[in-house]
Design a protein around this motif. Sequence first.
Motif, short mmCIF file in Angstrom:
data_model
loop_
_atom_site.label_atom_id
_atom_site.label_comp_id
_atom_site.label_asym_id
_atom_site.label_seq_id
_atom_site.Cartn_x
_atom_site.Cartn_y
_atom_site.Cartn_z
N TRP A 1 1.63 4.59 -28.80
CA TRP A 1 1.54 3.79 -27.79
C TRP A 1 2.23 4.59 -26.54
O TRP A 1 3.24 5.01 -26.84
CB TRP A 1 1.79 2.27 -27.88
CG TRP A 1 1.02 1.56 -28.70
CD1 TRP A 1 0.09 0.80 -28.53
CD2 TRP A 1 1.07 1.49 -30.14
NE1 TRP A 1 -0.46 0.05 -29.68
CE2 TRP A 1 -0.03 0.43 -30.73
CE3 TRP A 1 1.79 2.19 -31.28
CZ2 TRP A 1 -0.01 0.22 -31.89
CZ3 TRP A 1 1.67 1.81 -32.63
CH2 TRP A 1 0.59 1.03 -33.02
N ASP A 2 1.52 4.66 -25.56
CA ASP A 2 2.06 5.11 -24.34
C ASP A 2 2.74 4.05 -23.27
O ASP A 2 2.88 2.70 -23.89
CB ASP A 2 1.11 5.70 -23.31
CG ASP A 2 0.26 5.10 -22.89
OD1 ASP A 2 0.07 3.73 -22.78
OD2 ASP A 2 -0.84 5.52 -22.29
N SER A 3 3.35 4.60 -22.62
CA SER A 3 4.35 3.49 -21.58
C SER A 3 3.37 2.45 -20.93
O SER A 3 4.14 1.69 -20.55
CB SER A 3 5.10 4.27 -20.61
OG SER A 3 4.21 5.33 -19.71
N GLU B 1 3.37 9.42 -21.54
CA GLU B 1 4.74 9.30 -21.83
C GLU B 1 4.30 8.30 -23.26
O GLU B 1 3.95 7.10 -23.27
CB GLU B 1 5.50 8.62 -21.07
CG GLU B 1 7.00 8.43 -21.38
CD GLU B 1 8.10 7.64 -20.64
OE1 GLU B 1 8.13 6.49 -20.70
OE2 GLU B 1 8.21 8.57 -19.39
N GLU C 1 5.95 6.05 -25.98
CA GLU C 1 7.01 5.05 -26.11
C GLU C 1 7.08 4.31 -27.50
O GLU C 1 8.38 3.70 -27.84
CB GLU C 1 6.51 3.88 -25.21
CG GLU C 1 7.73 2.88 -24.79
CD GLU C 1 7.73 2.06 -23.61
OE1 GLU C 1 7.08 0.80 -24.04
OE2 GLU C 1 7.99 2.49 -22.38
N TYR C 2 6.16 4.36 -28.05
CA TYR C 2 6.43 3.69 -29.62
C TYR C 2 5.26 4.40 -30.59
O TYR C 2 3.97 4.93 -30.19
CB TYR C 2 6.24 2.28 -29.68
CG TYR C 2 5.97 1.58 -30.82
CD1 TYR C 2 7.53 1.19 -31.45
CD2 TYR C 2 5.12 1.02 -31.70
CE1 TYR C 2 7.74 0.49 -32.52
CE2 TYR C 2 5.24 0.42 -32.85
CZ TYR C 2 6.57 0.13 -33.20
OH TYR C 2 6.66 -0.68 -34.29
#
Length: 385
Positions: free
Chosen positions: A24-26, A14, A16-17
């Motif tokens: 970047w993932d969660s 997932e 996130e950013y």
Amino acid sequence: MLKYLMLYEDRGIEIEYAESQYVWDSNGRKYLDMHTGHGVAFLGHRNPHIVNTIVDQMSKVMTLSTSFRVKIREEMLEVLSKVVPDRYEYVYLLNSGSEAVEFALKISRKVTGRKKIIYFTNSFHGRTFGALSVTANQKYRKGFEPLLPETMMLRYNDLSEIDKAVDEQTAAVILELIQGEGGINVASEEFVSELRRRTMDVGAILIIDEIQTGFGRTGSIWLSEQYGVYPDILLAGKAIGGGFPVSVIFMPHDIGVKIERGSHGSTYGGNPLACAAVKASTEVLINDSVPQKAYEKGNMFFELLRRELKDIRIVREIRGAGLMIGIDLRIEPTNIIKELQNEGILALKSGTTVLRLLPPYVITNIDIEYAVKVIARTIASQISS
């Protein structure tokens, strides 16, 4: 609870950013993004100038029919005119590459009064009915037939079929100069030149689909410039919106003047936010010398890849242009793509055996050196496995 219909394979993370060349993932893990949403984020994720321009426009007018004038559209046209060959006088904005292809096919039949449309093996032009009708891969077409009638597929880069197939009944020939989804196959100069000659001889329209190759990715603003060929209709998308969903169709006067009001339309096409995105993206392209940077970084990428992969026997060929790179393998690349993701690099597939890299122009030399080492190590590891 609704479930999202997953029509692409879930990559298992997932995001996130996102910023510039990274996501970047969660879990806070950082990835070097060479997937870029199938090439959309070529100007970098959340490019500050593009974001600020869109936000500024959002504070004024977000949506508006093109029946009404709006200042941002005129500003976009003024800036966009600086990066488009002079022969193109008319421009129309839509929301996706497939929509641009649909309109181009409609224009071709309308203007010529003919029906036959020619496309090529391994082509990909989209998944709507018209675009799908000129997309070669049967996995996309299966279950949706019958598609548009009077389309004809020729072999890519084969000159022998051109004179016979492109005749006085041909409305259009649609071509990718590099086949993005079909294997990063590069059109030969002779092939493109012959298509241009023959379409002019018989009065057919040459459509060049630069939705993935255009707007600086391949080392020039338009890849067609490198061939010295100017199509009758030029299609752009993906990078031209800087991350905002937009596509563009360019036409010369003799075609655009024949398109009557009501021949096409779009509720969202050419909306103020799309105009702001295209204006800002074009300013980035010009002010930051994007095509030159893509050319230089692409050369570095190709040089390092060829050096590091030359002795790995499952590598057939490295091809492409600028920052549109394909590594043709003797195996299917899905496991390699998964392993690269585990190593913090996002890539994607093209065709059946090609590992595709679509990095943004802001990728650094350090990123490139790191990526090549990881790619070489990951591909080599597949030999023993």
